[in-house]
Every structure is written in C-alpha cells, then in structure tokens.
Design an enzyme around this catalytic site. Structure first.
Site, PDB file in Angstrom:
ATOM      1  N   ASN A 446       0.703  -1.194   0.033  1.00 43.05           N
ATOM      2  CA  ASN A 446       0.101  -0.088   0.003  1.00 43.05           C
ATOM      3  C   ASN A 446       1.079   1.201   0.021  1.00 43.05           C
ATOM      4  O   ASN A 446       1.641   1.598   1.036  1.00 43.05           O
ATOM      5  CB  ASN A 446      -0.983  -0.035   1.321  1.00 43.05           C
ATOM      6  CG  ASN A 446      -1.501   1.345   1.442  1.00 43.05           C
ATOM      7  OD1 ASN A 446      -2.707   1.608   0.882  1.00 43.05           O
ATOM      8  ND2 ASN A 446      -0.856   2.174   2.337  1.00 43.05           N
ATOM      9  N   GLU A 447       0.749   1.954  -0.997  1.00 41.84           N
ATOM     10  CA  GLU A 447       1.323   3.262  -1.273  1.00 41.84           C
ATOM     11  C   GLU A 447       3.014   3.469  -1.109  1.00 41.84           C
ATOM     12  O   GLU A 447       3.320   4.695  -0.986  1.00 41.84           O
ATOM     13  CB  GLU A 447       0.672   4.407  -0.154  1.00 41.84           C
ATOM     14  CG  GLU A 447      -0.829   4.510  -0.534  1.00 41.84           C
ATOM     15  CD  GLU A 447      -1.508   5.436   0.386  1.00 41.84           C
ATOM     16  OE1 GLU A 447      -0.926   6.057   1.448  1.00 41.84           O
ATOM     17  OE2 GLU A 447      -2.769   5.743   0.156  1.00 41.84           O
ATOM     18  N   VAL A 448       3.500   2.405  -1.057  1.00 42.98           N
ATOM     19  CA  VAL A 448       5.137   2.483  -1.207  1.00 42.98           C
ATOM     20  C   VAL A 448       5.624   3.099  -2.204  1.00 42.98           C
ATOM     21  O   VAL A 448       6.660   3.882  -2.329  1.00 42.98           O
ATOM     22  CB  VAL A 448       5.824   1.013  -0.649  1.00 42.98           C
ATOM     23  CG1 VAL A 448       7.304   1.285  -0.599  1.00 42.98           C
ATOM     24  CG2 VAL A 448       5.226   0.463   0.617  1.00 42.98           C
TER      25      VAL A 448
END
Length: 850
Positions: A446-448
């Site tokens: 998620n969102e890295v």
C-alpha cells in the site's frame, strides 16, 4: 522447524485425530515469577486486562497507561496429558497457527521452535520429545521493541514509517501487523501472545500437507481443474496408495477421479486433472449465485483412509484488465468474461486485539458488505492476512477480495534475514488463500511506490540512502513477491503497489490504473471535486466522522464532550481531523453549537459527501470501473473514516453506500446549465423502463410532473434524460423544493430506484420543523417503527442505546405524506427488550451564527 503449509481449520480439512491445547495456560512477566491465568488464543494485553493489571485501553486516555507492556518479555506455559495410544502414532505435530511474534517454544526441556514472524503458522514434528503422562510446554515471548532495537541503532538512518508512534521506529524490521504500532486511525498497542489456535496433530502413515485446486480454464461450458496435492509419506519406505478426488455440487451426482501412486518417503507431489462440463459458475454479489463445489481428497493405504482434506471451491475466471488505451491505462475486473464495476471498501483489522475477532464478527461484517450491494473488499496492507473465516464468508457471498501483502506506507529492509522471512510469509499465505473463489488478486504493498515517487524521500535522505531504499523496493515488490505468486498461484494477477502511477495531487496521472484520491481530505477540497477528478479505478478515498454518541459514551464522560477535549483528541489520530470536519461542514451546513449536534451532522456530512464520489465513479463508467471507499471498519472506538464503527453500528456512510451501490440507480446532477438524469445499472438484462420526475415542495405539493420512457442500460451507465436547469425549477423556490425521481419497469411496475435531488446546499434550504409521527410495536423479538410526516424531514436518524443493532434503514429523507416502516433487530439475534427511541432530523439542531 517447519512452516505450516496449509491453514488448518475444520472448514477445509478433516482432523481425524487432534488435541487442542487451549486450556490450563498461565502467563508471567519475565523475571517476576508471578504466574496468572491466561487465555489462549489471546494476547498479553487481554490477559493483563482480565487480571486487573491494565485498564481498559480504549477508555479515555488509557492508551498512555499500556505502553510499558511492549518493552517487557512474557512467558506462557501449560501442560497436557498423553496416553500410550496417542504416542503410538507414526508422527505427532505441534501446530501453532500464529505466534506474535518473537518466541522460543520449549517442550519437555527441548527448544523445538524459534518463531520470528506473526504472519505464518508453524508445524513441528515432536513425537520424539513427548512422554506418556504429563508434558510441559513453554512459550517465551521477547519484546518486539527490544528485539529490533539493535537494527534500529545500527541502521544509520530512520525509516520514514510515520505511522509508528514512537521515536524509535522499529516496526519496519519486524514481520508483525504494522497497525499495532499506531496509525492515523489506530491505537498503539504492540501485542504479543499465542494469537491463533494451537494443537497437537496425530498422524498415521501419511498426511496431505497441501491441496491446491488449480483452475486452469473455466468457461460456462467447461471447467478444467488440476488437483495438486503434497502428500507426506511419514514412513521410511515406499508405500502404495490410492489417491481419490471427489467433486460434488449440492444434490447432483458426484464426479470422481482416482489414481494409484507409489509414495516415496517424505513429500510427494501428485496431480489429478478433472474436467467439469457445464459448471455452475461462482458469480459476484448481485449477479447470481456464488456457487460452491465440495472438493474432497483422500489417501488410502492397504484399504484404510489415512489422510483427507477438503475445500469449497467456486469455479470462475477473474481477469484484471490493465491495458493502455487512447485515454491512458485501464484498470478493471472481468469476472466470467463480463466487465464488473467494483463497488466496495477497504478492510482494516476489526480489533486492536486480534483474537477478539471471532467468526461471528466476520459473518456480521461480510453480511454488512453484502447488504450494501458491494462486490469487493480490499484487505489493506497495514494489517494482517485475515483468518480463513473472512475469505470463506466472502466466498459464500460473492465478494471479491483484493489482497495486499502486509507492507504499507514506508520502504522496508532487504537484508538476507528479512528477505527469508518475507519469502516464508509469502509461501505460507499464498498457499493458505489461493483456493478461495473470492481471492481476485495480490498487491505487493500500500502506497510505497507513491511514497518513493512523491513523498520527498529522495530529498530527505540523499542519493545514496534513497538508492538503498529503491533497491530494497525492487527486490521485494518487483522480484520476490511476484515470483512467489507466479510460482504458487499461477494465473492470479499481481499488482506491484497501490496506487502504482496515479497520485491525487497530480491530475495528469489520474488516467492510469488505480488511484487513491485524498483531495477531499488532505487536499481540503469540496466534495464537488469528486465529480471532476475521475480515475480509472478508485481504490481509496475517504472523509472522517465521529462515531455516534452511544459509542462515544463507551470511551468518554460528559465532561469530555468537546471536539478539542484531551480525550477526544486522544481518539482522533489525524492531525487535521477535527479542524477539517468543521471546515467542510461549513461549506454545506451551518455549523451546530452543541457537541451532540456536531456528531450527528458530521455523520450526515460524511455519508452525503462520500456518496457524491461513489455516484460520480459509477456515472463515468467504463472510463472509471471501481469505487472502493476508505474505510469499512474500526479497530477500536475512534474518530475515523469508517462506515461501520467498532461496535458494528452503521454510520450514515454505510447507508449511503447501500444507496449509491444499488443494482439500479437514478442520479440527477447539474452539469453547466443542464440538469442531467443518469441511470446506472449493474444488471445483466435490459427491460423497458419509465422515469417519473416530480418537482415537489417541502409540504408535498407536486408542482410539476412528467415521465420519460426508455430502456434499462445493461451493466453500464447512461445519460437517460436532460433538461434546462433553470426551466426545471422555474415554477418554484429552490430553497423549499426538490425533485423526486422514481424509476419503474414499464410492464411489471417494479420500482427499480427511488431518489431525490435538491437544487441547493442544505445550509441554503428553508427546512420545516417537521413533526414525525412514530408508532412502535414489537415484532418477533424485533422493534418495528412506522414513521410519517406531513412535511419533508431530512436526514432522519433513529437512535437507540443498544450497541450493534441493525436498522432496515436509517439516515434517510422522510418525504411528506410517505409512510416508512423501519425494522430494528439486535446485533446478535437476541430479542430486543423495551428500548428508548430518539429521532433526529436536520431541522432539529441549533446553530451558531456564521
């Protein structure tokens, strides 16, 4: 030691002979020698609370009072008795389905296991360590903070794990639920304990270690599956065996295939292909039956069945279509060859104390998802790989699961020890989950990726350290995880990161893939921005609200009832949360004076605003093909983006989601000088329809009425009718009128959609103080309300002081002269006793002068 290769539960395997080890446990703080009763499965925090050693972490500001626990080591012990008959089995395995997190396991004086990953199970052969009579088991948990501290002290820089709410951000070094270290909606409660079941398994000549029903090709005419088994021959010699697969659907005749095999000592791989003609296809919620077949595998040696395992399998094809087109790059799910608009939500763990999440709570949550016409949940990457119960319930209800691996919002290490842990974790969870019909895809994190590109890390850390972070990202999310998915779950889609290209602050990126749009939150934009900022697939967007007052009562006292009180701020983890709720509220409503009114109006605001986004996404299909709200649930009673609070109460957002995601929806929207009426449909067959449009004042007088005929769109959205906006309201005062839209079938007169459109914002309306007549009667242990008003009552909210009750409807507009029946049932099925009912409407609240 051996990783547990299959998640064993009564739902998917037959445990012919096992001993559950859940009784007689004690726990002690290391060095204290004070042993107290413990509950397994559980956590040390639960045991400390039960023994009066910790206050309720959720109440007031008690979060501060529990932080010492994470710095201590903890011991758990029990003993159990074994008979000579039990010890005579070929092998005996000690199975831990989950240890949180750093633990040494000793059995009768021997160290048999060193655990270091919360996300895997362990299955250890222990026959040679066991004794007739009493056996002693000790699990020694080491502090996850102190265990990771040497890495933190020698790393040379601090990872940007901003949700880790401690100066020493060690969470990224440990394979443990990230949210337990704190989040912008979560309490910091760094747990340890035996958090999933533990047992002994007694095995005969062979065991089925893994059974994978690989769906190689599925169409409406034929399903081709390969039954792939790993069979462990526990003897030291070759054994001749019969392996049989049976496949059954309901009362239909079973299909069966059988094969003779020579089992070599150790693990054997066996493949048994099976074709099913004219299969019953597993369909998403709203499209038909989520058909499930019973697949059963057995191993017979010398005429005796020595091992078996079973799964419920939904036969279907799921394809994620991510293709470049003239507008950018698409992103959508195709199920059984049909493009599906994803209507759904993001799931976080349902409790800060995970063993509290029972099967009953999973059932309740998935019922709520299904009831809101959703067909997808995203298991978010900052929590846990959920129990089998969640996926089984999703299977039964036709809910697709977008599954993140457990990485979120920060880069991660990539040293050999860490990569080994991640590899074991991926193998374990892919094997555990891959048979579920609901599992639609895997996502690396998620969102890295978004953080690497847009969150300023290169500037913060400099070129050299940033390159280390980029190398680690590449190894984890572009190599290790996709390779494991390809190897163990062939054909399942893998997405490197969510979002991968799109960023909410960069409009030129919205045309590519999935998006997380935080413009209405961090960007502080009005809800109308959602009408214009249309992505290809919205995988996250959200806006906060307080939970309702009965939930606030559970953690606060009346003296705390102020948005900026210390207790309210302790339960508001977003730095801009309360400010932004009031700021956005002021755009649409006059801001109330009383705290209770702020809470109520905040719930209304969240629901109405988020609904605007869901409907905008549906209107713009097929360019946009998904709308997943952030977030479904809470892990404790808190101010958050959730649609359902910690106690299971639906907020206005979940009721509005149910309306916005209805199979057929009529939606009016102003575009320039036109008032346009869209019909959005997920049904797969057309019919002749008629749209009745009534301009009505708040007292119920119809000022104008006309009808439009047409055809129901098939699995699509269409502009059904448009008119001049000024002409539409020429005969009325826009502050005291609305348009009532009713969509019906021409021939069967079935009401397909019934909605209203208001031409001005609520704060510009002259709402009447409607008198709502309410009749209450008991009905089979439930409570039935009949409501009626001679004037419009907006955003009617029915409150009763019982947690988790279900309302057939709530947070609705009660139209003048229209009677509404509302059924209220308890959350657990028990009869509702006499309860007080309080009804609010928008015109009831008092305001400060703006």
């Amino acid at each position: 030691m051996a990783l547990l290769t299959g998640f064993f539960s009564l739902g998917n395997t037959t445990l012919a002979d096992s001993l559950t080890l859940h009784s007689g446990w004690q726990f002690s703080k290391y060095g204290s020698n004070e042993w107290l009763p413990a509950v397994v499965p559980g956590t040390v925090h639960q045991d400390l609370i039960a023994q009066g050693k910790l206050p309720d972490p959720f109440y007031g500001m008690n979060e501060d009072e529990i932080q010492w626990v994470e710095d201590e080591d903890w011991l758990y012990r029990t003993s159990f008795m074994l008979t000579e008959e039990q010890l005579a089995h070929q092998e005996i395995f000690l199975v831990f389905e989950g240890l949180d997190t750093y633990a040494d396991v000793s059995l009768n004086g021997a160290c048999i296991l060193k655990a270091d990953n919360m996300f895997v199970g362990y299955r250890v052969p222990v026959k040679h360590f066991l004794r007739k009579g009493e056996n002693k088991l000790l699990v020694s948990f080491r502090s996850p903070l102190r265990e990771a501290m040497p890495q933190w002290e020698t790393n040379g820089f601090i990872y940007p794990a901003a949700n880790d709410h401690r100066a020493e951000r060690v969470s990224i070094f440990t394979r443990k639920a990230p949210y337990s270290y704190g989040w912008d909606w979560g309490i910091r409660m760094v747990t340890c304990g035996i958090w999933r079941p533990v047992r002994l398994e007694f095995a005969g000549q062979a065991v089925i270690e893994d059974y994978f029903v690989c769906q190689e090709s599925v169409t409406s005419s034929r399903a081709e599956v390969d039954n792939r088994l790993e069979i462990n021959n526990l003897s030291n010699q070759i054994q001749e065996a019969q392996v049989k697969i049976t496949c059954t659907y309901g009362q239909e005749r079973s299909r069966m295939i059988e094969q003779a095999v020579s089992l070599q000592p150790g693990v054997n791989t066996v493949s048994l292909p099976l074709n099913i003609e004219s299969p019953h296809l597993w369909m998403p919620n709203g499209w038909g039956e989520a058909a499930l077949y019973d697949f059963h595998a057995s191993v017979t040696i010398d005429g005796k069945t020595v091992a078996c395992k079973q799964h419920q399998i939904g036969l279907r094809s799921i394809r994620v279509v991510q293709e470049k087109d003239s507008l950018g790059m698409s992103f959508y799910f195709e199920v059984n060859g049909i493009p599906m608009f994803a209507k759904g939500t993001n799931l976080i763990p349902s409790d800060a104390l995970l063993p509290r999440v029972t099967r009953e709570r999973y059932v309740r949550l998935l019922e709520d998802v299904q009831a809101a016409h959703m067909n997808m949940i995203r298991v978010w990457g900052g929590g846990v790989y959920e129990d089998d119960a969640l996926y089984e319930e999703a299977d039964k209800r036709g809910i697709l699961v977008w599954q993140d691996f457990m990485f979120a919002c920060t880069p991660y290490p990539h040293d050999p020890a860490f990569l080994k842990q991640v590899s074991e974790e991926a193998v374990y969870n892919i094997k555990r989950l891959r048979n579920h019909a609901s599992l639609a895809m895997w996502c690396g994190n998620n969102e890295v990726s978004e953080g690497m590109k847009y969150w300023g890390w290169k500037k913060k850390y400099g070129t050299e350290i940033y390159q280390q972070l980029a190398d680690g990202y590449d190894i984890l999310f572009r190599r290790l995880l996709p390779e494991k998915v390809k190897e163990l779950d062939p054909g399942r889609f893998y997405l490197e990161s969510s979002p991968y290209e799109a960023n909410w602050g960069r409009p030129n990126t919205w045309k590519n893939g999935d998006s997380h749009n935080w413009g209405i939150w961090y960007g502080q934009k009005p809800f109308e921005s959602l009408d214009a900022e249309i992505p290809r697939f919205m995988s996250e967007f959200g806006f906060q609200s307080f939970p309702e007052m009965k939930t606030i009562h559970s953690f606060a006292s009346p003296e705390d009832y102020n948005m900026e009180s210390p207790v309210m701020n302790a339960h508001q983890k977003s730095s801009i949360g309360n400010f932004l709720i009031k700021k956005t509220m002021g755009l649409y409503y006059r801001v109330p004076e009383k705290f209770e009114d702020l809470v109520y109006l905040g719930l209304v605001l969240q629901g109405q605003g988020m609904r605007q986004g869901m409907e905008a996404h549906r209107r713009n299909r097929p360019y946009c093909m998904g709308s997943l709200i952030w977030q479904l649930n809470d892990s404790w009673p808190v101010v958050s983006w959730s649609a359902i609070d910690y106690y299971g109460n639906w907020k206005a957002l979940h009721y509005q989601s149910r309306r916005a995601f209805a199979p057929v929806l009529v939606d009016a929207v102003r575009e320039g000088d036109k008032l346009k009426y869209y019909v959005m449909s997920d049904v797969l067959k057309t019919k002749d329809i008629i749209l009745q449009i009534e301009l009505t004042d708040f007292k119920g007088k119809v000022l104008r009425r006309h009808q439009v005929k047409g055809e129901l769109p098939v699995n699509s959205s269409a502009l059904f009718y448009e008119e001049d906006w000024n002409s539409a309201f020429a005969v009325c005062d826009t502050t005291t009128s609305f348009i009532h839209m009713t969509l019906k079938g021409v021939h069967d007169r079935q009401v397909l959609s019934d909605e209203v459109y208001y031409p001005v914002r609520p704060k510009a309306q002259h709402l009447p103080q409607a008198k709502i007549n309410c009749k209450i009667k008991k009905k089979n242990g439930a409570c039935e309300l009949t409501l009626k008003s001679d004037q419009l009552a907006r955003d009617v909210f029915i409150e009763i002081p019982v947690q988790g009750v279900r309302f057939s409807d709530n947070f609705f507009d009660l139209l003048p002269g229209v009677s509404r029946k509302i059924l209220i049932t308890s959350g657990d099925g028990s009869p509702l006793e006499d309860v007080s009912v309080h009804i609010r409407q928008l015109s009831d609240i008092s305001y400060t002068e703006n």
